[in-house]
Design a protein around this motif. Structure first.
Motif: not given
Length: 356
Positions: A199-224
């Motif tokens: 479900l996590v996409g590129r939004g404003t157009g983040v690169d692959n590194e940004g996409l990884n940070r975004k996916t990790a942030a969502v995963q962390q938010a769900l876990s926390v």
């Protein structure tokens, strides 16, 4: 769910089946082969059921753009800084955003609402409903309190109610806020149980590194936060956004007044999913405008059971895709009011006997 929300949810009625039957019957009397206008006909019938009018009248339209900031931007999830939210809001209030251009073309009002921008924004046309200056960083804890989430929903519903009192007959959901695709993905994951990678996409157009940070942030938010999938308010409180909760309320408020709600893209889809969990009957009032370029949107539309009118690979937000689809709704309604019937035109209805 607090008492005011309970009243709102229970005020939403089912579509008017008699109005739908009459609309379908009228469509079959028009000078065309039955069903030949395809999806426009089913759209017209749905609009009849929503409004209770066999010949729907939807000339007064408004796109409600809800703006808010997101603390999760601290995690580097966007290609743009958070300062862009108030800057773009002022641009929109001045009439210079894409949604303003499309709305002028479609004859729709643009209602801008500050639900939680992390700045002091002042403008004569701005509806200030600020609950707080942006959410907290959901990767570290709840985005907001339950009371704030409930307040945002109720404020969204009240905006729909006020607009209806002023003659608005149809709403388009719009939003503005750096970081909001991250929050929307978290809401969608929490409500569906799907993995962030889906479900996590590129939004404003983040690169692959940004996409990884975004996916990790969502995963962390769900876990926390461990949001409760069975409680949409808990989900909005823990991993949502003030504008997402506001849009969910707008949908519910519009449904309570028998007004169609045209959904925009992925963020609107997350709000719609939350609204449908709060009140399943609200789904009958939602129309999907387009499927966006944000990869999670098509998944949400499938879950909601909604078929989009357009596919233009747009991912701007603001309500732009929703406003573009209004031209199709205008055409669907115009057919009902302006197209001749076989009888009025003196044309044979296909039975071999000309009507008189």
């Amino acid at each position: 769910m607090n008492e005011a929300l309970e009243r709102l949810v229970h005020s939403i009625a089912l579509p008017d089946e008699e109005a739908m039957r009459l609309a379908a019957a009228h469509l079959d009397q028009l000078t065309k082969p039955p069903g030949s206008l395809g999806k426009l006909e089913s759209l017209t019938i749905r609009a009849a059921g929503i409004t209770g009018q066999p010949k729907p009248e939807l000339s007064r339209k408004a796109v409600v753009v809800m703006a808010a900031d997101h603390g999760v931007c601290e995690e580097g999830v966007s290609a743009y800084p958070a300062e862009v939210t108030p800057q773009m809001l002022l641009n929109m209030l001045a009439g210079g955003a894409a949604v303003n251009v499309f709305a002028r073309q479609a004859g729709a009002d643009v209602i801008c609402v500050d639900m939680g921008v992390n700045a002091d924004v002042s403008h004569p046309s701005l509806l200030s409903r600020k609950i707080r200056k942006g959410t907290a960083n959901m990767a570290k804890g709840p985005a907001m309190t339950r009371e704030e989430a409930e307040k945002a929903i109720l404020l969204g519903a009240a905006i729909a109610d006020e607009a209806c009192d002023q003659g608005i007959q149809l709403f388009v959901t719009g939003e503005l806020g750096i970081g909001n695709t991250t929050a929307s993905a978290a809401v969608a994951c929490a409500l569906t149980g799907l993995e962030p990678s889906l479900l996590v996409g590129r939004g404003t157009g983040v690169d692959n590194e940004g996409l990884n940070r975004k996916t990790a942030a969502v995963q962390q938010a769900l876990s926390v936060n461990q949001p409760n999938r069975e409680d949409a308010i808990d989900v909005l409180m823990k991993v949502g956004g003030l504008e997402i909760a506001g849009m969910a309320g707008l949908i519910l408020g519009a449904a309570a007044r028998r007004c169609p709600v045209v959904l925009d893209g992925f963020i609107s889809g997350a709000a719609a999913l939350a609204a449908s969990r709060l009140c399943p009957a609200s789904l009958d009032y939602m129309l999907a405008s387009h499927v966006s370029g944000e990869k999670g949107h098509v998944v949400l539309l499938e879950i909601l059971g909604l078929e989009p009118m357009l596919q233009l690979d747009m991912r701007l937000g603001e309500g732009t895709g929703g406003v573009l689809s209004l031209h199709l709704l205008d055409s669907a309604c115009a057919v009902m009011h302006e197209m001749a019937t076989f009888a009025s035109a003196g044309v044979s209805d296909g039975t071999g006997v000309p009507e008189v």
